[in-house]
Design an enzyme around this catalytic site. Sequence first.
Site, PDB file in Angstrom:
ATOM      1  N   HIS A  69       0.796  -1.202   0.170  1.00  0.00           N
ATOM      2  CA  HIS A  69      -0.044  -0.189   0.276  1.00  0.00           C
ATOM      3  C   HIS A  69       0.641   1.067   0.160  1.00  0.00           C
ATOM      4  O   HIS A  69       0.560   1.745  -0.779  1.00  0.00           O
ATOM      5  CB  HIS A  69      -1.235  -0.020   1.145  1.00  0.00           C
ATOM      6  CG  HIS A  69      -1.871   1.415   1.657  1.00  0.00           C
ATOM      7  ND1 HIS A  69      -1.749   2.053   1.810  1.00  0.00           N
ATOM      8  CD2 HIS A  69      -2.711   2.085   0.790  1.00  0.00           C
ATOM      9  CE1 HIS A  69      -2.293   3.139   2.633  1.00  0.00           C
ATOM     10  NE2 HIS A  69      -2.707   2.400   1.473  1.00  0.00           N
ATOM     11  N   GLU A  72       2.391   1.502  -3.683  1.00  0.00           N
ATOM     12  CA  GLU A  72       1.511   2.650  -4.349  1.00  0.00           C
ATOM     13  C   GLU A  72       1.067   3.879  -4.276  1.00  0.00           C
ATOM     14  O   GLU A  72       1.250   4.624  -5.691  1.00  0.00           O
ATOM     15  CB  GLU A  72      -0.100   1.965  -4.338  1.00  0.00           C
ATOM     16  CG  GLU A  72      -0.679   2.589  -5.024  1.00  0.00           C
ATOM     17  CD  GLU A  72      -2.630   2.291  -3.512  1.00  0.00           C
ATOM     18  OE1 GLU A  72      -3.369   3.914  -4.394  1.00  0.00           O
ATOM     19  OE2 GLU A  72      -2.682   1.753  -3.090  1.00  0.00           O
ATOM     20  N   HIS A  73       1.161   4.625  -2.782  1.00  0.00           N
ATOM     21  CA  HIS A  73       0.808   5.936  -2.475  1.00  0.00           C
ATOM     22  C   HIS A  73       2.393   6.656  -3.249  1.00  0.00           C
ATOM     23  O   HIS A  73       2.384   6.971  -3.700  1.00  0.00           O
ATOM     24  CB  HIS A  73       1.118   6.069  -0.878  1.00  0.00           C
ATOM     25  CG  HIS A  73      -0.040   6.313  -0.083  1.00  0.00           C
ATOM     26  ND1 HIS A  73      -0.824   7.058   0.502  1.00  0.00           N
ATOM     27  CD2 HIS A  73      -1.178   4.864  -0.624  1.00  0.00           C
ATOM     28  CE1 HIS A  73      -2.206   6.451   0.443  1.00  0.00           C
ATOM     29  NE2 HIS A  73      -2.738   5.469   0.049  1.00  0.00           N
ATOM     30  N   GLU A 145      -4.213   8.199   7.561  1.00  0.00           N
ATOM     31  CA  GLU A 145      -4.841   7.168   7.599  1.00  0.00           C
ATOM     32  C   GLU A 145      -5.447   5.846   8.224  1.00  0.00           C
ATOM     33  O   GLU A 145      -6.482   5.250   8.075  1.00  0.00           O
ATOM     34  CB  GLU A 145      -4.999   7.058   5.306  1.00  0.00           C
ATOM     35  CG  GLU A 145      -5.516   5.835   4.954  1.00  0.00           C
ATOM     36  CD  GLU A 145      -4.688   5.475   3.884  1.00  0.00           C
ATOM     37  OE1 GLU A 145      -5.301   4.830   2.965  1.00  0.00           O
ATOM     38  OE2 GLU A 145      -4.200   6.650   3.131  1.00  0.00           O
TER      39      GLU A 145
END
Length: 426
Positions: A69, A72-73, A145
């Site tokens: 994840h 991906e960012h 997040e």
Amino acid sequence: MKFNKVENKAIGETLYFGTHESGLGIFVVPKKNFSKKYAIIGAKIGSVDNTFIPNGENEQITVPDGIAHFLEHKMFEMSDGSDAFAKFSEYGANANAFTSFTNTCYLFSCTDNFYESFEHLLNYVKLPYFTDANVEKEKGIIGQEIKMYDDDGEWRVMFNLLRALYKDLPVRIDIAGTVESISHITPDTLYKCYNTFYDPSNMILCVAGDVDEEKVLEITDKIMGDKITGTKARGVYPDEQENVFQKEIEQKLSVSTPLFDIGFKDGGKYTGDEILKNEIAVKIILSSVASKSSDLYERLYNDGLINDEFSYDYMYEEQYACAIIGGESKEPKKVYGEVIKYLKDKKRIDADEFDRAKKSIWGSYLRTFNDVEGICSAMVRNVLKGVNWFDFSNIFDSVTLAFVNEKYEKLFCDEEKQALSVVYPA
């Protein structure tokens, strides 16, 4: 490369596909006179891939939870300091990305400037840029997040269920990891993940819309022509026990009504088209026993035990498989007991239920081809786990009533395969 062309007469659709010299799998579904165009490129890396053998090495390594994840960012930050999203906006395209348990995908949709947007998509996915400074900055963003999801009742009830179902498989770990785990991510670990899992041989590209497949190939040659492919990523996954790890998990959060998820752990090890075959069988069962037209739903609803949030889901991947029934209830444990009793007493799906469910699933499959996003998303999701989704009709036809009821007995009537997750109001 030259495209192979397949015409599926059962659904009246055409597919162009092939493996690019770089190793990238390419799929193009032309949809003449469609105004919307869609492209997605997916890498076979998700949150479960925290242990692997890096390309060019022989020893396995374990990286921090949440790194897929995080990667991906970081892919959207380019070496010139710009953001890849900004370029898509200039072209009038809507772009996004996501990381799941097993995949990471980058995508865009547009009506105009498709080929410019497509070239940009391949460019930024091909060129990672990680520094100590931009990695440290991202830790704070993703940390916020993670904290947000820690307080989300629906998110927590699902992940608590996965923790109950699975003892060792990393599917039990939040996709974004934890604030502590991502603190150990460095540019070096990101590059190791990128160079292993973003190898073209570990990726799939799908395009749908009123596009020219040869133009798609021409741009792919231009961007990916110098990309040297290695070997497919070698993930390492722990052996998982067949039965559930815990029977119940409870948590208290700021929710107005208790939330519950009932899980059914499928201990089968499926590969290729068997994944889709078992997924179809479970969907037939769940739509028959837990849809809003089912006897179970009507009974629970009339007794005031559930509301219209009652629903079902399923996850079928190479590493794990399970089914879920969940919703809201003031008496979640009573609902759990009623659901388990109903499934055990019912024992099987009858022929009428089977036929209705199959017709519904076939209709949903056909409707997918009216939506370019649906085509590409389903294609990438299935191909990355070795499923020939374009051959859905043959796999679908292999799902018999006998097969469905065998699955019903093994998955929904075994107490050792069942678990309950509840989030109560604080």
